[in-house]
Scaffold this active site. Structure first.
Site, PDB file in Angstrom:
ATOM      1  N   TYR A  47     -65.168 -21.026  77.179  1.00 54.11           N
ATOM      2  CA  TYR A  47     -64.239 -20.921  77.976  1.00 54.11           C
ATOM      3  C   TYR A  47     -63.638 -20.287  79.772  1.00 54.11           C
ATOM      4  O   TYR A  47     -64.639 -18.628  79.308  1.00 54.11           O
ATOM      5  CB  TYR A  47     -63.077 -21.159  77.176  1.00 54.11           C
ATOM      6  CG  TYR A  47     -62.551 -22.287  76.896  1.00 54.11           C
ATOM      7  CD1 TYR A  47     -62.047 -23.461  78.450  1.00 54.11           C
ATOM      8  CD2 TYR A  47     -62.384 -23.301  75.764  1.00 54.11           C
ATOM      9  CE1 TYR A  47     -60.956 -24.455  77.628  1.00 54.11           C
ATOM     10  CE2 TYR A  47     -61.815 -23.856  75.842  1.00 54.11           C
ATOM     11  CZ  TYR A  47     -62.021 -24.817  76.426  1.00 54.11           C
ATOM     12  OH  TYR A  47     -60.738 -26.458  76.445  1.00 54.11           O
ATOM     13  N   ASP A 105     -59.128 -13.775  71.307  1.00 56.27           N
ATOM     14  CA  ASP A 105     -60.125 -13.130  72.169  1.00 56.27           C
ATOM     15  C   ASP A 105     -60.533 -11.659  72.824  1.00 56.27           C
ATOM     16  O   ASP A 105     -60.910 -11.734  73.107  1.00 56.27           O
ATOM     17  CB  ASP A 105     -59.921 -14.291  73.157  1.00 56.27           C
ATOM     18  CG  ASP A 105     -60.413 -15.300  73.352  1.00 56.27           C
ATOM     19  OD1 ASP A 105     -61.481 -15.997  72.592  1.00 56.27           O
ATOM     20  OD2 ASP A 105     -59.667 -16.539  73.918  1.00 56.27           O
TER      21      ASP A 105
END
Length: 819
Positions: free
Chosen positions: A527, A439
């Site tokens: 998410y 990420d």
């Protein structure tokens, strides 16, 4: 030297000489003292006699304890009274300096201001040799700024300001520039300064001077625009199939449109830029609406007109082109897909309440209040609470960091910082089997969107706006993106009911567990990560991440059940593992620290009080780790329970080395075999814990480039421990990996919930203090029965909490009897 015949004047000299030593170097003695004022708590000794007794022992006096009172004359006590007064002033001065220097140095770690960002941009634009243009220019053959954030000073430079009050080093910016307008495109990083009026830049390199491949750069908004054009062209050819199969189309559509999610890494080897793209219904919660259509686009060329479609996946079947799919679909030689008619009333992926719950809807649930006002202080990025102080920042590339973490003025950690978050998936569709999200490559720190009051943070929280400069031409403000608040855990920090075993009690004592929380979030596509640092009154700090948001779902196939769970008619929730990596630069009572693990071993010996019998019990077993390799613990191997970092040169009152330990709340495991392709980019994921010596060129364990080139990353954590340096009595860094396996289930619809999905670690004092430092808290309540048996309450805070909580004063009965 004192003898058994010590006289008052000599004893007085002791006191005066020791006090003179304190005045000579008060803040140094503050750190190594313990003779009068305990360094970690600033508390006085219990009595003059205790302190003088200590002095006599330290100076090897032979005065015996039973004649001690006779030796302490009124003259000595007079000197001692003066000493107490002046030493208190000296200690107050030292404590004040410590706080002043911490506050003074906090600005070194503050994120760039919008004014600084604009100044850096304008300066670099004025440097004609760089040839910079707008990041929003539609050409990919351009030189532009991708990212700008604070360049943190070297540790030894920062410590001069934090520990000595010296001038802070000049502020600098880290700037990532994409050079696409040249024969061999590349990405180059610069440090630019001094701020706020920059006048120079220099190239910033990674360890080993590894070059940054242009293909490893994060994807930009302009590149997404060009990808959208490619998808519209695909839609023009395949929309008949898409409409017949799903009821939705891409591009030329009205209310039944398709959208997409792109998958990373973008290829299978270094230098590639090939992305699988998954089509989804563009409805609320589209992440869990895949439609069984995925395409592989090669977008490496900087001329977007040369981009190509290399593969198509439709209803579990592969095709080499869109044209092949269309031809075989028209001929009826493939398995056609037909989803059931889309129901607009189906609330499957929405937050709209449905179902039955007995909770009343005409009243709100419980809320936090501050009945007498706020008990923590925030001055820009400097925070103080209940003995704690620290500076914070939110790094655009990775997220939340804290610096110069102190308790009662004594540093515990120099830096505790989020490094990386990954989610590696499994599945049957090409998008699912390729999904390995790293990420930081999506600039995770810039995904800290607005926090809602009363849900994301309590209404009473202190909210902070954050500013980022990423894939833009000017700073972007993220309103209320960070919050700081005090809360009660609704669990006592400690309590005891002391029964008299006759229907009553001797005393009750308890202390509310209040904590300070600093929080931000990262929403990286589907998410949502909630990042917390939590500070307890007893010197414990917790780092915690809670996962929520939508699961990453792909189109359901029967074989997909090997890789996840069916959560809707045509939706598979894919299994995945989350791993989070932290840097924990500990400075326990100073920079020179050591590391040991503590376990238990059974011992068997003859019973000393019952001949002929044996005793079997556990015995402490300590292992000193002397090298970096010995302190790198692999997943799958036995992991010690007690991970103890300590200062071998500093003892507490009881002779123990002052230390802290790391305690895990995690059930992580490795995600790929060692050395397997993409695993090379996340070598930190091999270890729940690795301990290294601090190095200025080992700043982070990952980078924004790892996502799109994990095969040959510019940052390889394995190299941090490869030289296997000595870690005894050194400046140590703990690299901590936590995480969890997530096998989606029907209760993950519409969203994964936070309970059970929070992991992290604690920093816990382990003989760092002489006793529990929360004894200094005045929130303690003690209840004892008086002479008549009535409760007598002793407390140090207002008797009535406040009308927002209760108008009734505290009351406690404590008796128990049959009814």
């Amino acid at each position: 030297m004192c003898t058994d015949n010590a006289n008052p004047s000599i004893t007085s000299c002791f006191v005066l000489l020791k006090f003179y030593d304190l005045l000579l170097a008060n803040h140094l003695l503050f750190k190594r003292s313990g003779w009068l004022i305990k360094a970690e708590t600033s508390e006085l000794y219990d009595s003059e006699e205790d302190c003088i007794h200590w002095l006599i022992q330290k100076t090897h006096c032979s005065c015996s304890s039973h004649t001690f009172e006779e030796r302490v004359t009124e003259g000595a006590k007079m000197w001692f009274s003066w000493m107490l007064l002046l030493a208190s002033l000296a200690m107050s001065t030292a404590s004040s300096k410590s706080r002043e220097w911490a506050h003074h140095g906090a600005a070194m770690f503050a994120d760039l201001t919008p004014q600084e960002m604009n100044a850096v941009r304008d300066y670099l634009y004025s440097c004609s040799e760089l040839g910079l243009t707008s990041a929003q220019d539609k050409s990919l053959k351009k030189n532009s700024i991708l990212l700008m954030e604070l360049h943190v000073p070297r540790k030894h430079e920062a410590l001069r300001a934090l520990d000595r009050g010296q001038a802070k080093p000049s502020r600098q910016a880290r700037v990532v520039v994409q050079f696409g307008n040249q024969a061999v495109p590349n990405v180059t990083e610069y440090t630019v300064g001094p701020l706020p009026f920059p006048r120079s830049y220099q190239v910033k390199t990674f360890k080993g001077d590894r070059p940054i491949r242009f293909e490893s750069r994060p994807i930009s908004s302009v590149e997404y625009e060009h990808l959208n054009v490619v998808l519209e062209k695909i839609g023009a050819k395949a929309n008949k199939i898409l409409e017949e199969s799903t009821g939705f189309t891409y591009g030329n559509c009205t209310n039944r449109c398709l959208t997409f999610s792109d998958i990373a890494p973008r290829g299978l080897a270094p230098g590639e830029r090939r992305t699988w793209i998954m089509m989804q219904k563009f409805v609320e919660g589209y992440f869990i609406h895949p439609v069984g259509f995925e395409v592989l686009v090669n977008h490496k060329d900087l001329d977007h007109n040369k981009w190509t479609v290399e593969k198509v996946w439709y209803n579990g079947q592969y095709f080499d082109s869109v044209e092949e799919l269309v031809e075989k679909y028209e001929k009826g030689t493939i398995n056609k897909l037909k989803l059931q008619e889309h129901d607009e009333e189906d609330l499957f992926s929405t937050y709209i309440p449905r179902g039955h719950m007995n909770t009343q809807t005409n009243i709100h649930g419980a809320k936090l209040v501050e009945p007498q006002g706020r008990r923590f202080q925030v001055d820009r990025n400097f925070v103080e609470y209940a003995g704690w102080s620290f500076a914070y920042r939110v790094r655009s590339s990775a997220g939340l960091q804290i610096f110069d973490l102190r308790f009662n003025g004594e540093r515990i950690a120099y830096e505790i910082a989020l490094q990386e978050a990954i989610a590696f998936y499994s599945g049957d569709s090409p998008a699912a089997m390729q999904t390995k999200y790293i990420d930081a490559g999506w600039a995770m720190g810039t995904s800290d969107y607005e926090l809602s009051k009363g849900i994301d943070c309590p209404e009473i929280a202190h909210f902070v706006d954050l500013y980022h400069y990423y894939d833009t031409d000017k700073p972007v403000r993220y309103r209320n993106a960070l919050c700081i608040f005090e809360m009660t855990t609704a669990l006592p920090l400690r309590r005891h009911f002391n029964s008299n075993f006759q229907g009553g009690y001797n005393f009750y004592g308890g202390l509310e567990n209040h904590v300070l929380v600093i929080r931000t979030t990262s929403t990286v596509y589907n998410y949502d990560y909630i990042w917390d640092f939590v500070f307890y009154q007893n010197g414990v700090m917790e780092s915690r991440v809670s996962a929520t948001g939508y699961i990453h779902a792909t189109f359901f196939t029967e074989n997909g059940l090997n890789y996840g769970t069916r959560v809707y008619n045509y939706v598979l929730g894919n299994l995945h593992t989350h791993l989070i990596h932290y840097k924990v630069d500990l400075d326990i009572a100073g920079r020179d620290n050591s590391f040991e693990t503590i376990g238990l071993k059974y011992v068997n010996f003859s019973n000393p009080w019952s001949p002929g019998h044996t005793i079997v019990q556990s015995k402490l077993h300590r292992t000193q780790h002397e090298t970096e390799r010995s302190a790198a613990f692999r997943f799958g191997k036995k992991f010690p329970k007690y991970l103890h970092f300590y200062n071998p040169n500093q003892n507490n009152k009881w002779g123990h080395k002052k230390g802290y330990r790391i305690q895990y709340n995690s059930h992580a495991n490795s995600v790929l075999p060692r050395g397997w392709k993409e695993e090379n980019g996340i070598t930190w994921s091999r270890y729940p814990l690795a301990v290294t010596r601090h190095k200025d060129n080992e700043v982070t364990s990952s980078s924004i480039y790892t996502q799109n080139d994990p095969w040959e990353p510019v940052v390889s954590f394995e190299e941090f421990i490869r030289n296997n340096e000595n870690i005894v009595n050194q400046d140590l860094v703990a690299w901590v990996t936590v995480g969890f396996l997530h096998i989606p289930h029907s209760e993950d619809i519409p969203n994964t919930a936070t309970p059970g999905n929070a992991v992290g670690f604690f920093l816990r004092p382990f003989n760092f203090f002489d006793k529990d430092p929360s004894l200094a808290s005045r929130s303690t309540v003690i209840v004892r029965p008086d002479e008549k048996g009535q409760p007598k309450v002793q407390r140090w805070t207002p008797e009535v909490v406040g009308h927002c909580v209760s108008n009734e004063p505290f009351f406690y009965n404590g008796t128990y009897a049959g009814v």
